[in-house]
Design a protein around this motif. Structure first.
Motif, PDB file in Angstrom:
ATOM      1  N   ASP A 166       0.837  -1.197   0.000  1.00 21.98           N
ATOM      2  CA  ASP A 166       0.000   0.000   0.000  1.00 21.98           C
ATOM      3  C   ASP A 166       0.879   1.258   0.000  1.00 21.98           C
ATOM      4  OD1 ASP A 166       0.971   0.067   2.608  1.00 21.98           O
ATOM      5  OD2 ASP A 166      -0.945  -0.399   3.526  1.00 21.98           O
ATOM      6  N   LEU A 167       0.250   2.414  -0.058  1.00 20.26           N
ATOM      7  CA  LEU A 167       0.996   3.670  -0.091  1.00 20.26           C
ATOM      8  C   LEU A 167       1.800   3.896   1.186  1.00 20.26           C
ATOM      9  CD1 LEU A 167      -1.488   6.133  -1.813  1.00 20.26           C
ATOM     10  CD2 LEU A 167       0.780   5.487  -2.631  1.00 20.26           C
ATOM     11  N   TYR A 168       1.273   3.473   2.327  1.00 18.36           N
ATOM     12  CA  TYR A 168       2.008   3.617   3.584  1.00 18.36           C
ATOM     13  C   TYR A 168       3.322   2.846   3.509  1.00 18.36           C
ATOM     14  CZ  TYR A 168       3.348   2.884   8.430  1.00 18.36           C
ATOM     15  OH  TYR A 168       4.069   2.807   9.602  1.00 18.36           O
ATOM     16  N   THR A 169       3.262   1.597   3.059  1.00 18.37           N
ATOM     17  CA  THR A 169       4.474   0.780   2.941  1.00 18.37           C
ATOM     18  C   THR A 169       5.448   1.434   1.967  1.00 18.37           C
ATOM     19  OG1 THR A 169       3.245  -1.242   3.429  1.00 18.37           O
ATOM     20  CG2 THR A 169       5.365  -1.509   2.315  1.00 18.37           C
ATOM     21  N   PHE A 170       4.947   1.870   0.832  1.00 16.94           N
ATOM     22  CA  PHE A 170       5.781   2.551  -0.158  1.00 16.94           C
ATOM     23  C   PHE A 170       6.442   3.784   0.454  1.00 16.94           C
ATOM     24  CE2 PHE A 170       6.186   5.787  -3.533  1.00 16.94           C
ATOM     25  CZ  PHE A 170       7.081   5.138  -4.381  1.00 16.94           C
ATOM     26  N   GLY A 171       5.673   4.562   1.192  1.00 21.87           N
ATOM     27  CA  GLY A 171       6.218   5.775   1.821  1.00 21.87           C
ATOM     28  C   GLY A 171       7.332   5.471   2.799  1.00 21.87           C
ATOM     29  N   ILE A 172       7.147   4.432   3.589  1.00 23.11           N
ATOM     30  CA  ILE A 172       8.182   4.071   4.569  1.00 23.11           C
ATOM     31  C   ILE A 172       9.435   3.581   3.866  1.00 23.11           C
ATOM     32  CG2 ILE A 172       8.807   2.478   6.438  1.00 23.11           C
ATOM     33  CD1 ILE A 172       6.877   4.616   7.398  1.00 23.11           C
ATOM     34  N   ILE A 173       9.293   2.642   2.938  1.00 22.24           N
ATOM     35  CA  ILE A 173      10.502   2.043   2.352  1.00 22.24           C
ATOM     36  C   ILE A 173      11.218   2.961   1.367  1.00 22.24           C
ATOM     37  CG2 ILE A 173       9.737  -0.314   2.782  1.00 22.24           C
ATOM     38  CD1 ILE A 173       9.172  -0.593  -0.220  1.00 22.24           C
ATOM     39  N   THR A 174      10.554   4.014   0.907  1.00 25.48           N
ATOM     40  CA  THR A 174      11.243   4.979   0.043  1.00 25.48           C
ATOM     41  C   THR A 174      11.741   6.182   0.837  1.00 25.48           C
ATOM     42  OG1 THR A 174       9.180   6.079  -0.572  1.00 25.48           O
ATOM     43  CG2 THR A 174       9.986   4.345  -2.053  1.00 25.48           C
ATOM     44  N   SER A 175      11.602   6.135   2.148  1.00 23.03           N
ATOM     45  CA  SER A 175      12.031   7.258   2.987  1.00 23.03           C
ATOM     46  C   SER A 175      13.532   7.208   3.266  1.00 23.03           C
ATOM     47  CB  SER A 175      11.276   7.236   4.323  1.00 23.03           C
ATOM     48  OG  SER A 175      11.754   6.178   5.143  1.00 23.03           O
ATOM     49  N   ASN A 176      14.053   8.366   3.634  1.00 27.99           N
ATOM     50  CA  ASN A 176      15.461   8.415   4.002  1.00 27.99           C
ATOM     51  C   ASN A 176      15.724   7.629   5.282  1.00 27.99           C
ATOM     52  OD1 ASN A 176      18.126   9.352   3.353  1.00 27.99           O
ATOM     53  ND2 ASN A 176      17.978  10.638   5.162  1.00 27.99           N
ATOM     54  N   VAL A 177      14.730   7.483   6.154  1.00 30.57           N
ATOM     55  CA  VAL A 177      14.908   6.667   7.363  1.00 30.57           C
ATOM     56  C   VAL A 177      15.205   5.221   6.955  1.00 30.57           C
ATOM     57  CG1 VAL A 177      13.788   5.756   9.436  1.00 30.57           C
ATOM     58  CG2 VAL A 177      13.469   8.154   8.813  1.00 30.57           C
ATOM     59  N   HIS A 178      14.401   4.688   6.050  1.00 29.43           N
ATOM     60  CA  HIS A 178      14.634   3.314   5.596  1.00 29.43           C
ATOM     61  C   HIS A 178      15.948   3.216   4.818  1.00 29.43           C
ATOM     62  CE1 HIS A 178      13.513  -0.806   4.740  1.00 29.43           C
ATOM     63  NE2 HIS A 178      13.766  -0.598   3.459  1.00 29.43           N
ATOM     64  N   MET A 179      16.237   4.231   4.016  1.00 34.02           N
ATOM     65  CA  MET A 179      17.487   4.225   3.246  1.00 34.02           C
ATOM     66  C   MET A 179      18.702   4.292   4.172  1.00 34.02           C
ATOM     67  SD  MET A 179      16.740   3.849   0.056  1.00 34.02           S
ATOM     68  CE  MET A 179      15.202   2.967   0.315  1.00 34.02           C
ATOM     69  N   ALA A 180      18.596   5.026   5.277  1.00 33.60           N
ATOM     70  CA  ALA A 180      19.701   5.085   6.246  1.00 33.60           C
ATOM     71  C   ALA A 180      19.942   3.690   6.832  1.00 33.60           C
ATOM     72  CB  ALA A 180      19.380   6.087   7.354  1.00 33.60           C
ATOM     73  N   TRP A 181      18.861   3.010   7.182  1.00 34.22           N
ATOM     74  CA  TRP A 181      18.949   1.638   7.686  1.00 34.22           C
ATOM     75  C   TRP A 181      19.594   0.740   6.628  1.00 34.22           C
ATOM     76  CZ3 TRP A 181      18.315  -1.120  12.049  1.00 34.22           C
ATOM     77  CH2 TRP A 181      18.075  -2.485  11.947  1.00 34.22           C
ATOM     78  N   MET A 182      19.102   0.858   5.417  1.00 33.78           N
ATOM     79  CA  MET A 182      19.607   0.040   4.316  1.00 33.78           C
ATOM     80  C   MET A 182      21.108   0.249   4.123  1.00 33.78           C
ATOM     81  SD  MET A 182      20.654   0.259   0.887  1.00 33.78           S
ATOM     82  CE  MET A 182      20.194   1.954   0.581  1.00 33.78           C
ATOM     83  N   ARG A 183      21.545   1.505   4.140  1.00 29.10           N
ATOM     84  CA  ARG A 183      22.963   1.782   3.895  1.00 29.10           C
ATOM     85  C   ARG A 183      23.864   1.125   4.928  1.00 29.10           C
ATOM     86  NH1 ARG A 183      20.905   6.441   1.260  1.00 29.10           N
ATOM     87  NH2 ARG A 183      20.387   7.662   3.094  1.00 29.10           N
TER      88      ARG A 183
END
Length: 153
Positions: free
Chosen positions: A31-48
């Protein structure tokens, strides 16, 4: 796999007819909520911090990055705001129908409209965590690691 030079790994929606192959990841019915979270810089910081690498590029994985990510516990209003800002990212992308995700997420030529949409989404996601927008990425990751430790509790 995505370039280490990108601030955001390009993610998007595909039609049901699309066949997912190779190292592509898929979240059915996201859903859009999931998309918003995983495309956020917070998720990207975790990913990095936690992702694997292919040469020096990011290698996103379900087991290491997605499944271990500590999600926020937003209020309904915060969740709605993330859905709105996630939609804003998709709307900004739609302004450039002839551009691929690779084109749109080139760090040197990312359209201003898309960058602004991501910034709005980042702020909404940070609010859902109770994070200050003045946090450094290292501070953000430190807080996420605390949440991860609680998950393992």
């Amino acid at each position: 796999v995505s370039s280490e030079n990108r601030r955001y790994i390009p993610m998007g929606y595909e039609s049901p007819e699309t066949i997912i192959t190779d190292s592509v990841q898929c979240i059915p019915n996201a859903d859009l909520y999931t998309f918003g979270i995983i495309t956020s810089n917070v998720h990207m910081a975790w990913m990095r911090v936690v992702c694997g690498r292919l040469k020096s590029d990011y290698r996103y994985s379900a087991k290491i990055v997605y499944n271990n990510f500590p999600w926020p516990e937003p209020t309904e209003q915060q969740k709605q705001k993330i859905e709105e800002t996630a939609h804003g990212i998709l709307d900004a992308r739609a302004l450039f129908p002839d551009s691929s995700l690779a084109d749109l997420y080139d760090p040197l030529t990312m359209p201003v409209e898309l960058r602004k949409a991501h910034t709005a989404n980042d702020k909404a996601v940070m609010a859902a965590y109770g994070f200050s927008t003045k946090m450094t990425e290292a501070d953000c990751v430190a807080e996420l690691m605390k949440l991860y430790q609680k998950m393992q509790g």
